[in-house]
Design a protein around this motif. Sequence first.
Motif, mmCIF file in Angstrom:
data_model
loop_
_atom_site.group_PDB
_atom_site.id
_atom_site.type_symbol
_atom_site.label_atom_id
_atom_site.label_comp_id
_atom_site.label_asym_id
_atom_site.label_seq_id
_atom_site.Cartn_x
_atom_site.Cartn_y
_atom_site.Cartn_z
ATOM 1 N N UNK A 57 2.096 7.014 11.585
ATOM 2 C CA UNK A 57 0.758 7.221 11.053
ATOM 3 C C UNK A 57 0.610 6.561 9.683
ATOM 4 N N UNK A 58 1.653 6.678 8.840
ATOM 5 C CA UNK A 58 1.586 6.082 7.506
ATOM 6 C C UNK A 58 1.527 4.564 7.600
ATOM 7 N N UNK A 84 3.592 -12.239 9.113
ATOM 8 C CA UNK A 84 4.520 -11.228 9.632
ATOM 9 C C UNK A 84 5.791 -11.305 8.787
ATOM 10 N N UNK A 85 6.559 -10.239 8.654
ATOM 11 C CA UNK A 85 6.309 -8.952 9.292
ATOM 12 C C UNK A 85 5.483 -8.001 8.425
ATOM 13 N N UNK A 86 5.197 -6.814 8.986
ATOM 14 C CA UNK A 86 4.704 -5.679 8.220
ATOM 15 C C UNK A 86 5.929 -4.800 7.986
ATOM 16 N N UNK A 87 6.161 -4.449 6.719
ATOM 17 C CA UNK A 87 7.361 -3.692 6.357
ATOM 18 C C UNK A 87 6.978 -2.275 5.969
ATOM 19 N N UNK A 88 7.749 -1.308 6.420
ATOM 20 C CA UNK A 88 7.536 0.082 5.998
ATOM 21 C C UNK A 88 8.821 0.610 5.380
ATOM 22 N N UNK A 97 0.861 -1.189 0.000
ATOM 23 C CA UNK A 97 0.000 0.000 0.000
ATOM 24 C C UNK A 97 0.890 1.229 0.000
ATOM 25 N N UNK A 98 0.625 2.146 -0.923
ATOM 26 C CA UNK A 98 1.378 3.394 -0.966
ATOM 27 C C UNK A 98 0.646 4.436 -0.126
ATOM 28 N N UNK A 126 -1.526 2.381 6.100
ATOM 29 C CA UNK A 126 -1.257 1.327 5.118
ATOM 30 C C UNK A 126 -1.693 -0.028 5.647
ATOM 31 N N UNK A 127 -1.387 -0.289 6.900
ATOM 32 C CA UNK A 127 -1.747 -1.569 7.495
ATOM 33 C C UNK A 127 -3.262 -1.755 7.508
#
Length: 221
Positions: free
Chosen positions: A71-72, A98-102, A62-63, A76-77
Amino acid sequence: METMTFYKLLNLLMTTFCLGGIGITMNLVLSVHAIESPQYTVVRSESEFEIRLYKESSWMSALVQGTSFQKSTKDGFHRLYQYMHGANLNSYHMAITAPVLTSIISSSSQGYNYSIKIYLSVKYRGNNTPQPNTELNLQLDKWRTHCIAVRKFTGFAKDDNVNEEIETLISSLNKHLPGKSVIIDDKSSSIAQYNASFRISGRLNEVWMNVSGFTAEGCPS
Ligand SMILES: *[C@@H]1O[C@H](CO)[C@@H](O)[C@H](O)[C@H]1NC(C)=O
Ligand SMILES: *[C@@H]1O[C@H](CO)[C@@H](O)[C@H](O)[C@H]1NC(C)=O
Ligand SMILES: *[C@@H]1O[C@H](CO)[C@@H](O)[C@H](O)[C@H]1NC(C)=O
């Protein structure tokens, strides 16, 4: 039947996750079902970091345009969470991974473009990837086999500590690998978060950075 129950419990858990409330009773349930993560091998290990070789993997991404990492990531999550929980062409309910990557993929005077990704289970690779509902505006990212440098850190990943963790990884790499022709792709740095937000202690986060120059260790050149 068992699967249905599992999803109901997961939904309940994720509701708790969103509310940030009492997750204690759910701990038992999740520890029985391991959460799927991408497989890797450690090709080099140092006290401050390790080099991992990851096989091909797929991520849903997700962009988000914003100025805050926290917050971003949350925004996105939220979209990815809906995708995993039925907002796809097949109305599949997928077990959380997992994981969630930013990662920050570009910046301007207005702020940053963040990419928030969640790992796609091997079950949903290739032709089996459920199409996200268009309004979620998600895209599929496929990664080739590659090596990354990893630094682990605990606590919550926040706006006021993630940059420092990234800088620390870069300086450890420079300190421990002098003379080695390592190319650190510092534009590729990402923060990986493994635990739901209601977990207060024993949290695992990592800084990930694409690296090349470890062909002797088995990384692709
Ligand atoms: C984010 O990406 C969009 C589309 O690719 C671009 O138009 C915009 O300028 C970017 N914004 C930032 C803050 O980098
Ligand atoms: C890291 O490398 C992989 C494989 O080449 C690539 O697909 C991915 O986009 C890179 N990651 C970042 C954040 O640039
Ligand atoms: C956080 O996630 C990691 C990796 O999946 C796991 O090993 C650890 O036990 C989790 N921590 C808690 C408190 O659940």
